[in-house]
Design a protein around this motif. Structure first.
Motif, PDB file in Angstrom:
ATOM      1  N   SER A   1       0.827  -1.208   0.000  1.00 21.46           N
ATOM      2  CA  SER A   1       0.000   0.000   0.000  1.00 21.46           C
ATOM      3  C   SER A   1       0.863   1.261   0.000  1.00 21.46           C
ATOM      4  O   SER A   1       0.352   2.374  -0.095  1.00 21.46           O
ATOM      5  N   HIS A   2       2.184   1.105   0.107  1.00 16.54           N
ATOM      6  CA  HIS A   2       3.087   2.262  -0.019  1.00 16.54           C
ATOM      7  C   HIS A   2       3.407   2.473  -1.495  1.00 16.54           C
ATOM      8  O   HIS A   2       3.618   1.516  -2.229  1.00 16.54           O
ATOM      9  N   LYS A   3       3.466   3.741  -1.909  1.00 21.71           N
ATOM     10  CA  LYS A   3       3.601   4.050  -3.344  1.00 21.71           C
ATOM     11  C   LYS A   3       4.872   3.508  -4.000  1.00 21.71           C
ATOM     12  O   LYS A   3       4.922   3.323  -5.207  1.00 21.71           O
ATOM     13  N   ALA A   4       5.902   3.220  -3.195  1.00 24.47           N
ATOM     14  CA  ALA A   4       7.174   2.770  -3.777  1.00 24.47           C
ATOM     15  C   ALA A   4       7.224   1.257  -4.013  1.00 24.47           C
ATOM     16  O   ALA A   4       8.126   0.763  -4.670  1.00 24.47           O
ATOM     17  N   VAL A   5       6.251   0.526  -3.442  1.00 20.15           N
ATOM     18  CA  VAL A   5       6.379  -0.934  -3.419  1.00 20.15           C
ATOM     19  C   VAL A   5       5.445  -1.632  -4.413  1.00 20.15           C
ATOM     20  O   VAL A   5       4.239  -1.392  -4.400  1.00 20.15           O
ATOM     21  N   ALA A   6       6.024  -2.501  -5.261  1.00 22.85           N
ATOM     22  CA  ALA A   6       5.216  -3.256  -6.217  1.00 22.85           C
ATOM     23  C   ALA A   6       4.843  -4.633  -5.675  1.00 22.85           C
ATOM     24  O   ALA A   6       3.711  -5.088  -5.834  1.00 22.85           O
ATOM     25  N   GLU A   7       5.776  -5.327  -5.054  1.00 21.02           N
ATOM     26  CA  GLU A   7       5.537  -6.671  -4.512  1.00 21.02           C
ATOM     27  C   GLU A   7       6.307  -6.818  -3.218  1.00 21.02           C
ATOM     28  O   GLU A   7       7.408  -6.256  -3.088  1.00 21.02           O
TER      29      GLU A   7
ATOM     30  N   HIS B   1      16.841   3.652  -0.403  1.00 21.80           N
ATOM     31  CA  HIS B   1      17.768   4.460   0.370  1.00 21.80           C
ATOM     32  C   HIS B   1      17.362   4.427   1.832  1.00 21.80           C
ATOM     33  O   HIS B   1      16.270   3.990   2.170  1.00 21.80           O
ATOM     34  N   HIS B   2      18.282   4.946   2.657  1.00 22.36           N
ATOM     35  CA  HIS B   2      18.055   5.017   4.095  1.00 22.36           C
ATOM     36  C   HIS B   2      16.713   5.694   4.430  1.00 22.36           C
ATOM     37  O   HIS B   2      15.961   5.213   5.272  1.00 22.36           O
ATOM     38  N   GLU B   3      16.414   6.805   3.720  1.00 16.58           N
ATOM     39  CA  GLU B   3      15.173   7.540   4.017  1.00 16.58           C
ATOM     40  C   GLU B   3      13.944   6.698   3.681  1.00 16.58           C
ATOM     41  O   GLU B   3      12.948   6.721   4.396  1.00 16.58           O
ATOM     42  N   LEU B   4      14.037   5.970   2.576  1.00 16.40           N
ATOM     43  CA  LEU B   4      12.884   5.145   2.194  1.00 16.40           C
ATOM     44  C   LEU B   4      12.665   4.018   3.208  1.00 16.40           C
ATOM     45  O   LEU B   4      11.527   3.695   3.553  1.00 16.40           O
ATOM     46  N   VAL B   5      13.757   3.448   3.705  1.00 16.07           N
ATOM     47  CA  VAL B   5      13.638   2.404   4.735  1.00 16.07           C
ATOM     48  C   VAL B   5      12.891   2.965   5.946  1.00 16.07           C
ATOM     49  O   VAL B   5      11.937   2.357   6.451  1.00 16.07           O
ATOM     50  N   ASN B   6      13.292   4.153   6.377  1.00 19.18           N
ATOM     51  CA  ASN B   6      12.615   4.774   7.525  1.00 19.18           C
ATOM     52  C   ASN B   6      11.162   5.078   7.229  1.00 19.18           C
ATOM     53  O   ASN B   6      10.285   4.861   8.064  1.00 19.18           O
ATOM     54  N   GLU B   7      10.920   5.578   6.034  1.00 18.05           N
ATOM     55  CA  GLU B   7       9.557   5.902   5.635  1.00 18.05           C
ATOM     56  C   GLU B   7       8.688   4.638   5.637  1.00 18.05           C
ATOM     57  O   GLU B   7       7.547   4.645   6.087  1.00 18.05           O
ATOM     58  N   LEU B   8       9.250   3.535   5.136  1.00 18.16           N
ATOM     59  CA  LEU B   8       8.502   2.275   5.097  1.00 18.16           C
ATOM     60  C   LEU B   8       8.232   1.751   6.504  1.00 18.16           C
ATOM     61  O   LEU B   8       7.140   1.268   6.798  1.00 18.16           O
ATOM     62  N   LYS B   9       9.208   1.895   7.381  1.00 12.90           N
ATOM     63  CA  LYS B   9       9.002   1.456   8.769  1.00 12.90           C
ATOM     64  C   LYS B   9       7.878   2.258   9.419  1.00 12.90           C
ATOM     65  O   LYS B   9       7.014   1.700  10.104  1.00 12.90           O
TER      66      LYS B   9
END
Ligand code: 7RM
Length: 380
Positions: free
Chosen positions: A286-292, A320-328
């Motif tokens: 459901s996050h815009k960056a993730v396909a599967e 990137h580091h920021e995306l990892v944090n955003e996903l968490k």
């Protein structure tokens, strides 16, 4: 043939271990596939039914070949990839042949939605009356895309829960049942399903547990070929009680609707909490960056297990580091603090079966540096 003569043996995909030779017989299997197809997809004279499944999968056996032919309906058989020569091929076939009922898997929908609404919009899909899905829980993004772009916000989506072992749909809506996106709704008439704990006791609404079937049904498997002991231990002795244990974890809501959370072997145990894989994976997607997404449990000295996620990112995104944090943060927002993320890695592909199921046991074995076992059905 006698009703109880063997019809075929189908080896389960092996997404969870050593393949089992599921034995189906002639009479009950025909009754099960035929009645469920007719009732769930409202098949009538003149209809053109299309199930996109590979005929080597139970879905292909039951709903490309036996069910439709026994029912006397026209069944469209297509061999080819969903994106060749371009991702509009399914919709082109729907238009050209006038398909009335279309049945596919969430993995195919997620794949096609990556190309946006351009392709479905190029074709006339007005012959379609009912849509369907099978194989895994459908995540809300995929459901909405399917509903909007293929169903034009009008067509019902039949989410059908069943297994190689059950031969035919077990939990699925009929055209009169109110839908809830992501739920296969309620057991079909004659099917007595419930959710129980490890002692075989029914759990209250909202609580997760083992999905079980309490009474026999026509198209149930009769045994595991040349392995009757494993037939008993795999399905009938998992939890105490006289019922068939499906090997899925699920919960029932206040309206009696079933929500499948994943295979019991794949369940995550984080600080004592049991979480199904599907809710975590769906939250990632459901996050815009993730396909599967695929998740497994990773040993953790404090929590027992934490989540390790394998993600395929959409085009233009890097982990990137920021995306990892955003996903968490996104996961915490979607699921609360229970879903502790230990590690996120970006991958180009996920180990899947031909029917599109993620083989999490392969990811787990690789993680531990162990032998991955039988991978004869693996596609990567
Ligand atoms: C038909 C098929 C069976 C397993 C089953 C579930 C999962 C299938 C759904 C689903 C949620 C669904 N046969 N599964 N359908 N989970 N919603 N509608 O897939 O033998 O290959 O797999 O698939 O875990 O136990 S199968």
């Amino acid at each position: 043939m006698d009703a109880e003569d063997p019809l075929f043996i189908l080896y389960t995909s092996g997404s969870t271990g050593k393949p089992k030779g599921v034995l189906h017989t002639t009479g009950g299997y025909m009754v099960g596939t035929t009645t469920t197809l007719k009732n769930v997809f409202d098949i009538h004279e003149g209809d053109l039914w299309w199930c996109t499944a590979d005929i080597g999968w139970i879905t292909g056996h039951s709903y490309v070949v036996y069910g439709p032919l026994c029912l006397g309906t026209t069944t469209l058989v297509y061999e080819g990839a969903p994106d060749f020569p371009d991702p509009g091929i399914f919709w082109k076939i729907v238009e050209r042949c006038g398909v009335t009922q279309f049945y596919t898997a969430p993995t195919a929908i997620r794949h096609l939605m990556r190309y946006g609404d351009k392709y479905p919009n190029e074709y006339d899909l007005s012959s379609l009356r009912i849509l369907g899905t099978v194989g895994e829980p459908i995540n809300p993004e995929a459901w909405m895309w399917y509903h909007k772009n293929i169903g034009k916000e009008k067509l019902p989506i039949m989410d059908t829960w069943w297994q190689t072992e059950t031969g035919a749909f077990m939990i699925a809506p009929m055209p009169v049942v109110a839908l809830k996106p992501g739920s296969a709704t309620r057991p079909l008439p004659g099917i007595e399903a419930d959710i129980v704990d490890k002692d075989g006791k029914p759990v209250p609404a909202g609580k997760g547990g083992h999905l079980i079937i309490k009474t026999p049904w026509p198209s149930m498997l009769r045994t595991l070929y040349k392995n009757p002991e494993r037939y008993v231990s795999a399905y009938w002795k998992v939890v105490p009680g006289d019922f068939y244990c499906a090997g899925d974890v699920a919960r029932k809501d206040e309206d009696g609707y079933f929500w499948i959370q994943g295979r019991s072997d794949d369940v995550l145990k984080i600080a004592g909490h049991r979480i199904g894989t599907s809710e975590v994976e769906s939250a990632f997607v459901s996050h815009k960056a993730v396909a599967e997404a695929a998740v497994i449990g990773k040993p953790d000295p404090v929590r027992g297990e934490v989540i390790k996620a394998f993600l395929i990112l959409k085009e233009g995104y890097e982990l990137h580091h920021e995306l990892v944090n955003e996903l968490k943060n996104h996961l915490r927002h979607e699921l609360g603090t229970v879903a502790v993320i230990g590690e996120i890695v970006q991958v180009k592909s996920l180990p899947k079966t031909r029917s599109g199921k993620i083989m999490r046991r392969v990811l787990r074995a690789r993680e531990r540096g162990e032998d991955v076992g039988d991978t004869s059905t693996l596609i990567e």
